[in-house]
Design an enzyme around this catalytic site. Structure first.
Site, PDB file in Angstrom:
ATOM      1  N   HIS A   1       0.819  -1.217   0.000  1.00 18.81           N
ATOM      2  CA  HIS A   1       0.000   0.000   0.000  1.00 18.81           C
ATOM      3  C   HIS A   1       0.855   1.271   0.000  1.00 18.81           C
ATOM      4  O   HIS A   1       0.344   2.348  -0.298  1.00 18.81           O
ATOM      5  CB  HIS A   1      -0.985   0.002   1.173  1.00 18.81           C
ATOM      6  CG  HIS A   1      -0.393   0.262   2.521  1.00 18.81           C
ATOM      7  ND1 HIS A   1      -0.157  -0.738   3.440  1.00 18.81           N
ATOM      8  CD2 HIS A   1      -0.001   1.411   3.123  1.00 18.81           C
ATOM      9  CE1 HIS A   1       0.349  -0.208   4.540  1.00 18.81           C
ATOM     10  NE2 HIS A   1       0.453   1.102   4.373  1.00 18.81           N
TER      11      HIS A   1
ATOM     12  N   ASP B   1       0.187  -7.683   1.472  1.00 19.61           N
ATOM     13  CA  ASP B   1       0.529  -6.258   1.562  1.00 19.61           C
ATOM     14  C   ASP B   1       2.044  -6.090   1.472  1.00 19.61           C
ATOM     15  O   ASP B   1       2.669  -5.393   2.279  1.00 19.61           O
ATOM     16  CB  ASP B   1       0.003  -5.650   2.864  1.00 19.61           C
ATOM     17  CG  ASP B   1       0.012  -4.121   2.823  1.00 19.61           C
ATOM     18  OD1 ASP B   1       0.211  -3.564   1.722  1.00 19.61           O
ATOM     19  OD2 ASP B   1      -0.163  -3.495   3.885  1.00 19.61           O
TER      20      ASP B   1
ATOM     21  N   SER C   1       4.681   2.251   7.969  1.00 20.36           N
ATOM     22  CA  SER C   1       4.289   1.118   7.117  1.00 20.36           C
ATOM     23  C   SER C   1       5.452   0.659   6.247  1.00 20.36           C
ATOM     24  O   SER C   1       6.098   1.466   5.577  1.00 20.36           O
ATOM     25  CB  SER C   1       3.117   1.521   6.223  1.00 20.36           C
ATOM     26  OG  SER C   1       1.956   1.729   6.979  1.00 20.36           O
TER      27      SER C   1
END
Length: 509
Positions: A166, A250, A340
């Site tokens: 992402h 992810d 992230s």
């Protein structure tokens, strides 16, 4: 005048850092402190001041486990962190050591949409910011509209990085959608030509139609969107190519493009910069309450370190692809937007997870963060990189045996049940069909209807080298290529050994 040859290494280190001689040390030399990557120490580089003819330098050259001599002008003296600050607690030293070991492997990852040079929207404020960044010794951010940013980390010394999907999702989808659209236009034109014939008029018409319908693949010589990474708080951004993505985990793998090569020579690694990769640990062996450390770039703040514990294991979270990611790690280590894709590390500095999301009502850390388990990351990453090296660099594929190996905890239980104290080798838990292991009739474990496990073969040596753990076999296989013939020694449940001669094949993707 100091004569270093008469001082022991420990005495020299003590003299260097003692308060009684600090002022004298700084008067005599200029000291630079920096963090090392391979050893958990702080290194001082002492540069003697300019001396008049006939004067001797204040520090004589010497070599020891604490210090090395680099040249006539520079003497490098390495001092342990505990000697610099003996008041640190064991927990503090652990965090410091992990950061020094893994910090140089962490990167800031950002992606931008490239704009034609003539339509640049950088105004006066942008130019002022750029000048300010240059004055501060930093390179300005890549031009273009921002598509997102986050963290990442090096997994191979030749510049492969791992981050969350992402983090680069918008850049990947933009480039992928343009390619898909242009491919559909080509197919449409091709089908129309087949239907209406290939006359000169139709040929001219299809060419004009193609020019009007197709979108340009590149902008200023680059793809529609570009991804950049800044490793270890470097002042320079390095362009990356997106090797492959795994939306179900992810996960995305990037490769730093060499800045010293032309675009056509990008895929040659000769002479490229080398990087310090993060080492993998085992996420399956984590325990609730175990210490964890996160390094990342929350809100764009480079090299931010936070620590916490394993709050829970085997959590299920919904990934960006809408699927359930199982066995995720829950931690209370502070994770914020920008973390992230960053590494989650154990107290040894080994990767056990990749930070991916948080639960919060405020948009920032609330003490509930989740990471993708490192074991899954390792498996997916190794497969992506191995395939990329074969396709891109025209290297031989990694050799594949086709035998699955029982985990070490299961192997320990089987050894205990068999009543033997020391058993070399690893248990074969499964054999893939149409594999080299199947061709030589390697026997796996079998589970009966009554729930009894029947032991098959154990691999005790490969090429004459003893194998004791699953990791030993995996490491050996990574060094072998397709077509290579390997001798594998196996032992059955009765203790009978035999040697199998196996020709490895490329792993089917």
């Amino acid at each position: 005048m100091w004569n270093c040859s008469k001082l022991t290494t420990a005495a020299l280190a003590s003299v260097m850092i003692s308060s009684a001689t600090t002022s004298e040390f700084f008067r005599r030399s200029t000291v630079d402190a920096f963090q090392t990557t391979n050893s958990r120490v702080t290194t001082f580089v002492a540069r003697p001041p300019l001396l008049s003819a006939g004067r001797s330098p204040p520090f004589a050259q010497h070599t020891s486990i604490y210090s090395t001599s680099s040249s006539d002008e520079d003497v490098t003296i390495a001092v342990k962190a505990s000697e610099l600050n003996p008041d640190l607690s064991d927990e503090e030293r652990t965090v410091i050591d992990v950061f020094r070991k893994c910090g140089p492997s962490v990167a800031y990852v950002t992606s931008v949409m490239n704009r034609p040079a003539a339509t640049s929207t950088r105004g006066r404020r942008g130019r002022d910011d750029e000048k300010s960044e240059k004055r501060n010794g930093k390179e300005s951010k890549p031009s273009g509209a921002s598509l997102g940013s986050g963290s990442g980390f090096i997994v191979e010394s030749d510049g492969y990085l791992v981050t969350n999907y992402h983090v680069i999702q918008r850049a990947y989808q933009m480039n992928d959608n343009v390619k898909r659209y242009n491919k559909q236009v080509d197919e449409l034109i091709s089908n129309s030509t087949k239907v209406f014939g290939g006359s000169k008029f139709m040929s001219s018409l299809t060419n004009r139609t193609t020019e009007k319908l197709k979108l340009p693949d590149t902008v200023n010589g680059k793809e529609r969107a570009s991804v950049y990474a800044r490793v270890n708080s470097s002042t320079k951004y390095k362009e990356c190519r997106i090797v492959d993505v795994r939306p179900d985990l992810d996960l995305a793998v990037l490769k730093i493009i060499s800045a010293t090569k032309d675009a056509d020579e990008e895929f040659s690694n000769e002479g490229d910069e080398t990087y310090t990769p993060v080492q993998y640990g085992s996420s399956s062996s984590l325990l609730v309450g175990q210490r964890l450390i996160a390094i990342g770039n929350p809100f764009g703040l480079d090299q931010t370190v936070t620590s916490g514990v394993v709050s829970a294991l085997n959590r299920e979270v919904t990934g960006v692809a809408g699927n359930i990611i199982r066995n995720c790690i829950q931690t209370d280590a502070a994770i914020n937007p920008g973390n992230s894709g960053g590494p989650l590390l154990n107290s040894k500095g080994d990767l056990v997870g990749v930070n991916t999301m948080i639960i919060t009502t405020s948009g920032s850390n609330a003490g509930i963060g989740f990471a993708i388990p490192g074991d899954k990351v390792r498996e997916a990453t190794k497969e992506i990189i191995s395939k990329d090296r074969v396709v891109t660099y025209q290297r031989k594929a990694q050799g594949w045996l086709g035998a699955e190996i029982a985990r070490n905890d299961l192997a320990a239980i089987l050894r205990k049940k068999m009543g033997q104290r020391i058993i070399e080798g690893v248990f074969v838990s499964a054999v893939k069909p149409d594999s080299p292991a199947k061709d030589v009739d390697m026997k796996p474990l079998k589970l009966t209807e009554e729930g009894t496990v029947i032991v098959g073969d154990r691999i005790v040596a490969v090429g004459g080298k003893v194998v004791n753990t699953k990791e030993d076999l995996e490491e050996d296989m990574r060094s072998r290529v397709e077509g290579e013939q390997v001798s594998i020694t196996v032992e059955d449940a009765d203790g009978n050994r035999r040697v199998l001669y196996v020709k490895l094949m490329p792993k089917p993707y």
